[in-house]
Every structure is written in structure tokens, then in C-alpha cells.
Design an enzyme around this catalytic site. Structure first.
Site, PDB file in Angstrom:
ATOM      1  N   ASP A 192       0.795  -1.085   0.112  1.00 60.19           N
ATOM      2  CA  ASP A 192      -0.034  -0.036  -0.048  1.00 60.19           C
ATOM      3  C   ASP A 192       0.717   1.263  -0.075  1.00 60.19           C
ATOM      4  O   ASP A 192       1.915   1.285  -0.678  1.00 60.19           O
ATOM      5  CB  ASP A 192      -0.992  -0.012   1.232  1.00 60.19           C
ATOM      6  CG  ASP A 192      -2.355   0.757   1.189  1.00 60.19           C
ATOM      7  OD1 ASP A 192      -2.418   1.793   0.833  1.00 60.19           O
ATOM      8  OD2 ASP A 192      -3.232  -0.122   0.987  1.00 60.19           O
ATOM      9  N   HIS A 213      -3.555   6.093   3.668  1.00 57.85           N
ATOM     10  CA  HIS A 213      -4.494   4.825   3.139  1.00 57.85           C
ATOM     11  C   HIS A 213      -3.984   3.339   3.960  1.00 57.85           C
ATOM     12  O   HIS A 213      -4.714   2.509   4.391  1.00 57.85           O
ATOM     13  CB  HIS A 213      -4.426   4.771   1.632  1.00 57.85           C
ATOM     14  CG  HIS A 213      -5.325   3.883   0.951  1.00 57.85           C
ATOM     15  ND1 HIS A 213      -4.781   2.407   0.752  1.00 57.85           N
ATOM     16  CD2 HIS A 213      -6.518   3.688   0.636  1.00 57.85           C
ATOM     17  CE1 HIS A 213      -5.468   1.590   0.141  1.00 57.85           C
ATOM     18  NE2 HIS A 213      -6.879   2.453   0.223  1.00 57.85           N
ATOM     19  N   SER A 239     -11.348  -1.048  -0.548  1.00 53.90           N
ATOM     20  CA  SER A 239     -10.203  -0.986   0.050  1.00 53.90           C
ATOM     21  C   SER A 239     -10.341  -1.366   1.578  1.00 53.90           C
ATOM     22  O   SER A 239      -9.457  -1.592   2.113  1.00 53.90           O
ATOM     23  CB  SER A 239      -9.386   0.572  -0.251  1.00 53.90           C
ATOM     24  OG  SER A 239      -8.821   0.574  -1.237  1.00 53.90           O
TER      25      SER A 239
END
Length: 406
Positions: free
Chosen positions: A162, A193, A352
């Protein structure tokens, strides 16, 4: 609205050949990286043959007049050599004449353009309680308690491919470590994120597997941007690290990996994902946020991975979530509370956010003694409950469940 690492639209359906390997072509308007390609070798090519081939590429490129790319900078030539359990590929910058020559080599299977990978917009909503943990541990919606075995994924390792992880975040209790960086020189999550995803997998407060060890593998930069070849390089590192350099399968069988990222269908990405699964690592991936058939995305379209769609609080498919036969299971993906860098929290939505719930359940079940690897997805599907309303054409209606009995 949806939140997933994704590439801008790109199709690789068309291809040309030059008396040999397929040269896959991007569709008009695709966000490819100029003059950049991924070259995939045929199955059965040996390491010696691959080394000789890349040596030939390097020598041939050096002998030719210096080529400049679309940005007027000199092309880099061969940049990354990649190996996945006997499957070889490489990435680099080449002009069309060089690509045509490479395609003529009998050992080359196909060549595809490299493309940009970016983050979509972030959805944040303040002061909303997280509901995902309760939903995956209870048979009815609306609960407020998470029921789980105290083993909580102890002894397992979760690789988060990520934007990195804030490894000093207190929610990780010292269990988060830095693995490697394939996009920039900042070994931190300056986007947020990856930290949110890691918190859902294994955070003390927000995590499914609260005792798993978390490894940051950074493939996207502070702006949430990277390349497909960089993502594949990160995948290669995970496989090598989890398999102990190829000398052990014990760590791999207790390893899980999350990819809350994706893009248009890429045969190179799918091949890398399959190699990871074949190595015994459980791989959870996001289905995508386009309300479209996930068979057109990668790595979501790879059959050996566990592809995760997103559900809403009322057990319906989240409006943005992809669907289709490639989807293995649904998991909570709307308004999910988790960590952000600096010990704060964020509430985000997207597949996600759904995928790390499944990655966490994978680590949790391995900690309970279930067998790891790609077969773990079948175990998760068998435990899941058929409660999703309007899942989409040809799509499973199963929502994950950790088997708590509640």
C-alpha cells in the site's frame, strides 16, 4: 465516494505480434507511462536463460543511439528484473524498435504497457462508530460488540502492500514493522491509506486479528501514485520475504497479504498474484470501486486470490462496489473507522476497506490452526453467510463471518 487504490482506465484486450510474443496494447485514452513496458517470459524459462536474455537486452540497448522518451529525458532501459517462483519478468523504458526486437525472442511470452496507479478520493466522516468488526462476528446486523478468540492471529504475519504504515502508531503496539519501499525514499505513510488498511487488519482497537504482525510494503507515494511495475516489484519482495528467501515454507503458510489496490486487467499482475498464492501465502484483494464486473480488473480477476466486494450497514452491496463471478465474498466497506498516521482515526469507504477485513480473518483463522494459503479463501467462503441483498449479476451473496457462534 469509493476509496480504493486504482489505476485510471486501461484495457489490454487488443494486441499485436511481431513474429513472436504478443505486444498488448492500451485502449485509447489509457493512462500509460510513456515508453514503459513489462516483459513476461514463458513458463519453463530457466534462471540461466533469463539472465542471458536480460544481459542481451542491456547490451543491445547500450549499443543503440541514445533514445529520449516523451519527456525528452533519456530512456532508462531495463529497470527491474522480477522472479516469482520460477516465473520471470522485467520492466523498463524502451523505444518501439527495441520492444519489437524483444518480442521476436522465443523465450518471451508477452509484453504489456506499464501504467500509472493512483488513489481515488478519500471519504471521511467524523464521529461515526465502526460497525465492521461487530458485523463479521455476529449473525445479525446492528450489533455493537466484536466477538473473537483471544488467539487473535498471534504468530501470523500480515503484509500490507500500500502507501506504507505509520509503524509508530500506538494502536499497533509495536507489532508493525517497515518492510521495503519501491516508490520513493520516504519510509513513512505520508498518505494515510496504508495505515487505515493496517488498522483494520491488525490494530489493537480496530483490527480483526489484533495480535498479527504487520509489515509495510510501500508501492505508492505520498500522493497515492505509483506504477504497475513498482507494485509487482513489491509483490516479489513479499514472496521472497515470506518464503525465507526460498528456503522455508513455514513462514509463508502463516502469512497473509492485503492489496487494497488494483487497476485494469493485467496479465503480468495476475501472474505475479498467482505465484504468491502458489507459494502458500493467503492474498486478499479489493474487487474495485466502479460498480462494474471485477473480471476486468487486476489482481481481482486472478482466480487464485480472495477477491472482496464491499457491503453496507444494511447488508446490501455498497453502491460503488464491483461485482461478478470473480468476487469470492463480501465484507464491510462503508464508513469504516480505523487508524491514520499520528494516532488519529479516519472513517473511509471502499472495497479498500472491505479487503483488509478478509485479510484479517485469514490471519485470525491461521492463528486458530486453520491451514493457510489460497485454500483459506474456500474456508472463509464456507463460513460466510448468504445474507447480501442485491449483490449484483452472477455474484455471491456471502458475507464474511468469523465463526464466533454469536
Amino acid at each position: 465516494m469509493g476509496f480504493i487504490t486504482k489505476a485510471l482506465p486501461l484495457a489490454l484486450a487488443a494486441f499485436s505480434t511481431v513474429n513472436g510474443a504478443k505486444i498488448l496494447e492500451a485502449s485509447p485514452g489509457a493512462d500509460t507511462i510513456p515508453d514503459s513496458y513489462i516483459v513476461v517470459m514463458k513458463a519453463g524459462v530457466t534462471s540461466e536463460t533469463f539472465s542471458a536474455h536480460t544481459d542481451w537486452v542491456g547490451r543491445t540497448y547500450q549499443r543503440r543511439p541514445m533514445r529520449r522518451g516523451a519527456n525528452s529525458q533519456p530512456m532508462a532501459g531495463l529497470q527491474h528484473s522480477l522472479s516469482f517462483g520460477g516465473n520471470f519478468m522485467y520492466a523498463g523504458q524502451f523505444d518501439q524498435a527495441m520492444i519489437d526486437d524483444i518480442a521476436k525472442n522465443d523465450d518471451v511470452d508477452f509484453i504489456e504497457p506499464d501504467y500509472k496507479v493512483t488513489l481515488s478520493s478519500i471519504t471521511e466522516q467524523k464521529d461515526v462508530p465502526s460497525w465492521g468488526l461487530s458485523r463479521l462476528s455476529t449473525k445479525e446486523p446492528g450489533g455493537t460488540t466484536y466477538f473473537y478468540d483471544e488467539s487473535a492471529g498471534e504468530g501470523t504475519t500480515a503484509y500490507i502492500v500500500d502507501t506504507g504504515i505509520d509503524v509508530n502508531n500506538g494502536d499497533f503496539g509495536g507489532r508493525a514493522k517497515w518492510g521495503n519501499n519501491f516508490v520513493d525514499h520516504q519510509d513513512t505513510d505520508c498518505n494515510g491509506h496504508g495505515t487505515h488498511v493496517a488498522g483494520t487488519v491488525g490494530g489493537k482497537n480496530f483490527g480483526v486479528a489484533k495480535k498479527t504482525n504487520l509489515i509495510a510494503v510501500k508501492v505508492l507515494d505520498c500522493n497515492g501514485s505509483g506504477s504497475n511495475s513498482g507494485v509487482i516489484k513489491g509483490m516479489e519482495w513479499v514472496m521472497r520475504d515470506a518464503s525465507g528467501g526460498g528456503n522455508s515454507t513455514s513462514k509463508a503458510s502463516k502469512s497473509v497479504m492485503n492489496m487494497s489496490l488494483g487497476g485494469p486487467r493485467s496479465e503480468a499482475t495476475n501472474r505475479a498474484a498467482k505465484a504468491i498464492s502458489d507459494a502458500g501465502i493467503f492474498l486478499a484483494v479489493a474487487a474495485g470501486n466502479d460498480n462494474a464486473d471485477s473480471q476486468h480488473d487486476s489482481p481481482a480477476s486472478e482466480p487464485s486470490v480472495c477477491t472482496v466486494a464491499a457491503s453496507a450497514e444494511d447488508d446490501t452491496k455498497a453502491s460503488f462496489s464491483n461485482w461478478g463471478q470473480a468476487v469470492d465474498v463480501f465484507a464491510p466497506g462503508m464508513h469504516i473507522t480505523s487508524d491514520k498516521p499520528g494516532n488519529g482515526t479516519a472513517v473511509l469507504s471502499g472495497t479498500s476497506m472491505a479487503s483488509p477485513h478478509v485479510c484479517g480473518i485469514g490471519a485470525y483463522l491461521i492463528g486458530l490452526g486453520k491451514k493457510g494459503g489460497p485454500g483459506l479463501c474456500d474456508t472463509i467462503k464456507d463460513m460466510a453467510r448468504p445474507v447480501i441483498k442485491n449483490p449484483g449479476q452472477g455474484t455471491t451473496n456471502k458475507l464474511i463471518y468469523n465463526g464466533s457462534g454469536k
